[in-house]
Write a protein that holds these residues in place. Structure first.
Motif, mmCIF file in Angstrom:
data_model
loop_
_atom_site.group_PDB
_atom_site.id
_atom_site.type_symbol
_atom_site.label_atom_id
_atom_site.label_comp_id
_atom_site.label_asym_id
_atom_site.label_seq_id
_atom_site.Cartn_x
_atom_site.Cartn_y
_atom_site.Cartn_z
ATOM 1 N N GLY A 1 0.815 -1.207 0.000
ATOM 2 C CA GLY A 1 0.000 0.000 0.000
ATOM 3 C C GLY A 1 0.845 1.252 0.000
ATOM 4 O O GLY A 1 2.073 1.193 0.075
ATOM 5 N N ARG A 2 0.163 2.390 -0.064
ATOM 6 C CA ARG A 2 0.871 3.673 -0.082
ATOM 7 C C ARG A 2 1.476 3.970 1.299
ATOM 8 O O ARG A 2 0.876 3.661 2.332
ATOM 9 C CB ARG A 2 -0.081 4.800 -0.462
ATOM 10 N N ALA A 3 2.658 4.549 1.292
ATOM 11 C CA ALA A 3 3.328 4.922 2.540
ATOM 12 C C ALA A 3 2.603 6.103 3.172
ATOM 13 O O ALA A 3 2.529 7.185 2.583
ATOM 14 C CB ALA A 3 4.787 5.264 2.268
ATOM 15 N N THR A 4 2.036 5.890 4.354
ATOM 16 C CA THR A 4 1.391 6.948 5.134
ATOM 17 C C THR A 4 1.798 6.780 6.590
ATOM 18 O O THR A 4 2.365 5.753 6.981
ATOM 19 C CB THR A 4 -0.148 6.879 5.032
ATOM 20 N N ALA B 1 0.156 3.708 8.014
ATOM 21 C CA ALA B 1 0.274 2.482 7.213
ATOM 22 C C ALA B 1 0.631 1.281 8.087
ATOM 23 O O ALA B 1 1.533 1.348 8.918
ATOM 24 C CB ALA B 1 1.323 2.667 6.135
ATOM 25 N N ASN B 2 -0.109 0.192 7.892
ATOM 26 C CA ASN B 2 0.210 -1.042 8.621
ATOM 27 C C ASN B 2 0.390 -2.223 7.675
ATOM 28 O O ASN B 2 0.289 -3.373 8.063
ATOM 29 C CB ASN B 2 -0.874 -1.356 9.656
ATOM 30 N N TRP B 3 0.626 -1.926 6.370
ATOM 31 C CA TRP B 3 0.879 -3.007 5.421
ATOM 32 C C TRP B 3 2.352 -3.389 5.441
ATOM 33 O O TRP B 3 3.199 -2.663 5.960
ATOM 34 C CB TRP B 3 0.432 -2.617 4.001
ATOM 35 N N SER C 1 5.359 -0.602 2.091
ATOM 36 C CA SER C 1 4.829 0.746 1.900
ATOM 37 C C SER C 1 5.575 1.425 0.757
ATOM 38 O O SER C 1 6.810 1.530 0.785
ATOM 39 C CB SER C 1 4.987 1.571 3.184
ATOM 40 N N GLN D 1 6.217 4.751 -1.680
ATOM 41 C CA GLN D 1 6.108 6.212 -1.714
ATOM 42 C C GLN D 1 5.612 6.650 -3.092
ATOM 43 O O GLN D 1 6.311 7.297 -3.860
ATOM 44 C CB GLN D 1 7.464 6.828 -1.378
ATOM 45 N N ARG E 1 -4.461 2.758 -0.405
ATOM 46 C CA ARG E 1 -4.194 2.440 0.993
ATOM 47 C C ARG E 1 -5.275 1.499 1.545
ATOM 48 O O ARG E 1 -6.308 1.990 1.992
ATOM 49 C CB ARG E 1 -4.177 3.722 1.817
ATOM 50 N N PRO E 2 -5.074 0.144 1.455
ATOM 51 C CA PRO E 2 -3.981 -0.603 0.817
ATOM 52 C C PRO E 2 -4.277 -0.813 -0.660
ATOM 53 O O PRO E 2 -5.312 -0.376 -1.151
ATOM 54 C CB PRO E 2 -3.999 -1.923 1.576
#
Length: 231
Positions: free
Chosen positions: A154-157, A160-162, A165, A167, A173-174
Protein backbone atom coordinates in the motif's frame (compact mmCIF):
# COMPACT_ATOMS: atom_id res chain seq x y z
CA UNK A 1 15.47 -27.73 -14.46
CA UNK A 2 19.14 -28.59 -14.74
CA UNK A 3 21.68 -27.59 -17.32
CA UNK A 4 20.67 -30.69 -19.27
CA UNK A 5 17.39 -28.95 -20.24
CA UNK A 6 16.58 -27.83 -23.75
CA UNK A 7 18.38 -24.74 -25.04
CA UNK A 8 15.59 -22.82 -26.69
CA UNK A 9 16.91 -19.32 -27.31
CA UNK A 10 20.00 -17.23 -27.78
CA UNK A 11 20.57 -13.51 -27.25
CA UNK A 12 23.60 -11.89 -28.89
CA UNK A 13 25.01 -8.38 -28.53
CA UNK A 14 28.13 -6.68 -29.89
CA UNK A 15 29.61 -4.19 -27.43
CA UNK A 16 30.44 -1.11 -29.53
CA UNK A 17 33.00 0.10 -26.97
CA UNK A 18 35.09 -3.07 -26.77
CA UNK A 19 34.05 -4.88 -29.96
CA UNK A 20 33.32 -7.95 -27.83
CA UNK A 21 30.64 -10.34 -29.11
CA UNK A 22 28.46 -11.48 -26.22
CA UNK A 23 26.23 -14.52 -26.40
CA UNK A 24 23.66 -15.74 -23.87
CA UNK A 25 21.80 -19.05 -24.09
CA UNK A 26 18.43 -19.53 -22.37
CA UNK A 27 17.09 -22.92 -21.36
CA UNK A 28 13.38 -23.74 -21.32
CA UNK A 29 11.77 -22.12 -18.27
CA UNK A 30 14.55 -19.57 -17.74
CA UNK A 31 14.06 -15.92 -16.79
CA UNK A 32 16.63 -13.31 -17.81
CA UNK A 33 16.70 -9.69 -16.72
CA UNK A 34 18.41 -7.18 -19.00
CA UNK A 35 19.93 -3.96 -17.71
CA UNK A 36 22.85 -1.74 -16.82
CA UNK A 37 23.40 -3.22 -13.35
CA UNK A 38 25.93 -6.02 -13.16
CA UNK A 39 23.47 -8.29 -11.32
CA UNK A 40 21.33 -8.74 -14.45
CA UNK A 41 21.60 -12.07 -16.27
CA UNK A 42 22.15 -10.06 -19.47
CA UNK A 43 24.40 -7.16 -18.52
CA UNK A 44 24.40 -4.19 -20.94
CA UNK A 45 26.70 -1.50 -19.44
CA UNK A 46 25.48 1.39 -21.58
CA UNK A 47 24.27 4.77 -20.29
CA UNK A 48 20.94 4.74 -22.18
CA UNK A 49 19.97 1.45 -20.50
CA UNK A 50 18.12 1.48 -17.16
CA UNK A 51 19.50 -0.41 -14.18
CA UNK A 52 16.84 -3.07 -14.73
CA UNK A 53 15.51 -2.36 -18.19
CA UNK A 54 13.52 -5.39 -19.38
CA UNK A 55 12.91 -9.05 -18.63
CA UNK A 56 12.60 -12.16 -20.77
CA UNK A 57 10.42 -14.84 -19.15
CA UNK A 58 9.21 -18.22 -20.37
CA UNK A 59 5.42 -18.57 -20.45
CA UNK A 60 3.35 -21.23 -22.22
CA UNK A 61 6.28 -22.38 -24.34
CA UNK A 62 7.23 -18.88 -25.52
CA UNK A 63 9.84 -16.37 -24.38
CA UNK A 64 8.05 -13.09 -23.57
CA UNK A 65 9.84 -9.73 -23.44
CA UNK A 66 8.48 -7.11 -21.02
CA UNK A 67 9.73 -3.60 -20.34
CA UNK A 68 10.40 -2.89 -16.64
CA UNK A 69 9.35 0.75 -16.67
CA UNK A 70 12.66 1.79 -18.26
CA UNK A 71 13.44 5.45 -18.80
CA UNK A 72 14.02 5.16 -22.56
CA UNK A 73 11.79 2.24 -23.53
CA UNK A 74 12.24 -1.19 -25.09
CA UNK A 75 11.72 -1.76 -28.82
CA UNK A 76 11.26 -4.90 -30.91
CA UNK A 77 11.75 -4.50 -34.65
CA UNK A 78 11.64 -0.73 -34.01
CA UNK A 79 8.21 -0.80 -32.34
CA UNK A 80 8.08 0.40 -28.74
CA UNK A 81 6.66 -2.13 -26.32
CA UNK A 82 3.57 -1.25 -24.33
CA UNK A 83 2.67 -4.85 -23.41
CA UNK A 84 4.54 -8.16 -23.04
CA UNK A 85 5.79 -9.27 -26.46
CA UNK A 86 6.26 -12.89 -27.66
CA UNK A 87 9.71 -13.17 -29.19
CA UNK A 88 10.27 -15.03 -32.46
CA UNK A 89 13.42 -16.10 -34.28
CA UNK A 90 15.11 -13.12 -35.92
CA UNK A 91 13.56 -10.42 -33.74
CA UNK A 92 15.73 -7.38 -33.09
CA UNK A 93 15.54 -5.94 -29.57
CA UNK A 94 16.63 -2.34 -29.07
CA UNK A 95 17.15 -0.75 -25.66
CA UNK A 96 16.89 2.78 -27.08
CA UNK A 97 20.47 2.56 -28.45
CA UNK A 98 21.96 -0.93 -27.80
CA UNK A 99 20.73 -3.61 -30.22
CA UNK A 100 20.34 -7.28 -29.29
CA UNK A 101 19.39 -10.18 -31.54
CA UNK A 102 17.04 -13.02 -30.57
CA UNK A 103 17.51 -16.45 -32.11
CA UNK A 104 15.50 -19.63 -31.63
CA UNK A 105 18.32 -21.73 -33.07
CA UNK A 106 20.96 -22.93 -30.59
CA UNK A 107 23.60 -25.54 -31.30
CA UNK A 108 25.04 -27.91 -28.73
CA UNK A 109 28.40 -26.20 -29.21
CA UNK A 110 26.85 -22.81 -28.38
CA UNK A 111 25.16 -24.27 -25.32
CA UNK A 112 28.41 -25.79 -24.11
CA UNK A 113 30.32 -22.53 -24.74
CA UNK A 114 27.71 -20.61 -22.73
CA UNK A 115 28.04 -23.10 -19.89
CA UNK A 116 31.81 -22.66 -19.84
CA UNK A 117 31.64 -18.84 -19.98
CA UNK A 118 28.87 -18.46 -17.39
CA UNK A 119 26.31 -17.14 -19.89
CA UNK A 120 23.99 -20.16 -19.80
CA UNK A 121 20.75 -18.96 -18.19
CA UNK A 122 18.82 -21.72 -16.42
CA UNK A 123 15.47 -21.74 -14.57
CA UNK A 124 15.52 -20.99 -10.86
CA UNK A 125 14.81 -23.89 -8.51
CA UNK A 126 12.18 -22.03 -6.51
CA UNK A 127 13.68 -23.38 -3.29
CA UNK A 128 15.00 -20.06 -2.00
CA UNK A 129 13.49 -16.82 -0.75
CA UNK A 130 11.19 -15.08 -3.26
CA UNK A 131 11.72 -11.36 -3.72
CA UNK A 132 10.17 -8.27 -5.26
CA UNK A 133 12.50 -5.94 -7.18
CA UNK A 134 11.31 -2.36 -7.68
CA UNK A 135 12.49 -1.59 -11.22
CA UNK A 136 10.80 1.81 -11.65
CA UNK A 137 9.13 4.31 -9.36
CA UNK A 138 10.23 6.39 -6.35
CA UNK A 139 11.97 3.43 -4.67
CA UNK A 140 13.70 2.08 -7.78
CA UNK A 141 16.46 -0.37 -6.96
CA UNK A 142 14.94 -1.71 -3.73
CA UNK A 143 14.81 -5.48 -3.27
CA UNK A 144 12.16 -6.75 -0.84
CA UNK A 145 12.12 -10.36 0.43
CA UNK A 146 8.73 -12.01 0.90
CA UNK A 147 9.01 -13.27 4.47
CA UNK A 148 5.41 -14.22 5.30
CA UNK A 149 2.70 -16.21 3.45
CA UNK A 150 0.63 -13.02 2.96
CA UNK A 151 2.26 -9.72 2.01
CA UNK A 152 0.18 -6.55 1.63
CA UNK A 153 1.27 -3.55 -0.43
CA UNK A 154 0.00 0.00 0.00
CA UNK A 155 0.87 3.67 -0.08
CA UNK A 156 3.33 4.92 2.54
CA UNK A 157 1.39 6.95 5.13
CA UNK A 158 1.83 7.69 8.82
CA UNK A 159 -0.85 5.16 9.69
CA UNK A 160 0.27 2.48 7.21
CA UNK A 161 0.21 -1.04 8.62
CA UNK A 162 0.88 -3.01 5.42
CA UNK A 163 3.99 -5.06 4.88
CA UNK A 164 5.37 -3.03 1.94
CA UNK A 165 4.83 0.75 1.90
CA UNK A 166 5.42 2.49 -1.43
CA UNK A 167 6.11 6.21 -1.71
CA UNK A 168 3.80 6.45 -4.71
CA UNK A 169 0.71 8.68 -4.62
CA UNK A 170 -0.96 6.57 -7.32
CA UNK A 171 -0.91 3.57 -4.96
CA UNK A 172 -3.99 3.00 -2.78
CA UNK A 173 -4.19 2.44 0.99
CA UNK A 174 -3.98 -0.60 0.82
CA UNK A 175 -3.50 -1.64 -2.81
CA UNK A 176 -2.91 -5.39 -3.26
CA UNK A 177 -1.78 -8.55 -1.51
CA UNK A 178 0.52 -11.44 -2.44
CA UNK A 179 -0.49 -14.79 -0.99
CA UNK A 180 1.42 -18.07 -0.84
CA UNK A 181 -1.03 -20.89 -1.56
CA UNK A 182 -0.99 -24.65 -1.68
CA UNK A 183 1.81 -26.18 -3.66
CA UNK A 184 4.02 -23.16 -3.08
CA UNK A 185 2.30 -21.04 -5.74
CA UNK A 186 2.17 -17.29 -5.13
CA UNK A 187 -0.85 -15.29 -6.28
CA UNK A 188 -1.71 -11.60 -6.22
CA UNK A 189 -5.11 -10.00 -5.64
CA UNK A 190 -6.21 -6.40 -5.89
CA UNK A 191 -7.70 -4.93 -2.70
CA UNK A 192 -10.10 -2.50 -4.34
CA UNK A 193 -7.40 -0.06 -5.40
CA UNK A 194 -8.28 3.06 -7.36
CA UNK A 195 -5.82 2.42 -10.22
CA UNK A 196 -5.78 -1.38 -10.32
CA UNK A 197 -3.08 -4.03 -10.16
CA UNK A 198 -1.58 -5.48 -13.35
CA UNK A 199 0.38 -8.70 -13.80
CA UNK A 200 2.10 -8.87 -17.18
CA UNK A 201 -0.47 -6.33 -18.38
CA UNK A 202 -3.48 -8.33 -17.10
CA UNK A 203 -5.69 -6.84 -14.33
CA UNK A 204 -5.87 -8.76 -11.05
CA UNK A 205 -9.21 -8.75 -9.27
CA UNK A 206 -10.20 -9.04 -5.63
CA UNK A 207 -12.12 -12.25 -6.34
CA UNK A 208 -9.86 -13.48 -9.15
CA UNK A 209 -6.23 -13.47 -7.96
CA UNK A 210 -3.59 -14.08 -10.61
CA UNK A 211 -0.74 -16.60 -10.24
CA UNK A 212 2.81 -15.29 -10.17
CA UNK A 213 5.60 -17.12 -11.98
CA UNK A 214 9.29 -16.25 -11.93
CA UNK A 215 9.78 -13.05 -13.92
CA UNK A 216 6.20 -11.77 -13.54
CA UNK A 217 5.95 -7.98 -13.91
CA UNK A 218 3.58 -6.27 -11.45
CA UNK A 219 2.38 -2.70 -11.97
CA UNK A 220 0.82 -0.73 -9.11
CA UNK A 221 0.31 3.00 -9.55
CA UNK A 222 3.50 4.39 -11.07
CA UNK A 223 5.66 1.61 -9.65
CA UNK A 224 6.88 -1.50 -11.48
CA UNK A 225 7.90 -4.57 -9.52
CA UNK A 226 9.58 -7.76 -10.74
CA UNK A 227 8.68 -11.01 -8.96
CA UNK A 228 11.56 -13.47 -8.62
CA UNK A 229 11.49 -16.95 -7.14
CA UNK A 230 14.46 -17.90 -5.05
CA UNK A 231 17.11 -20.49 -5.78
Amino acid sequence: MSEQGSALAKITWDDPQTGEHREYVLLAGATATIGRSADNQIHIPERHVSRQHAVISFRDGVFMLTDLGSANGTFVNDKKLTDPFPLAHGDVIRLYVPVLHFSAIVTEQEKERARQTGTLIVPVSGSGQPTLHITSGPQEGAVIPLLTPRVTIGRATREANWDISLQDRAVSRPHCALVLGEGGVWTIQDLGSANGTLVNGVPAGADEPLPLSDGAVITVGETTLLFRLGG
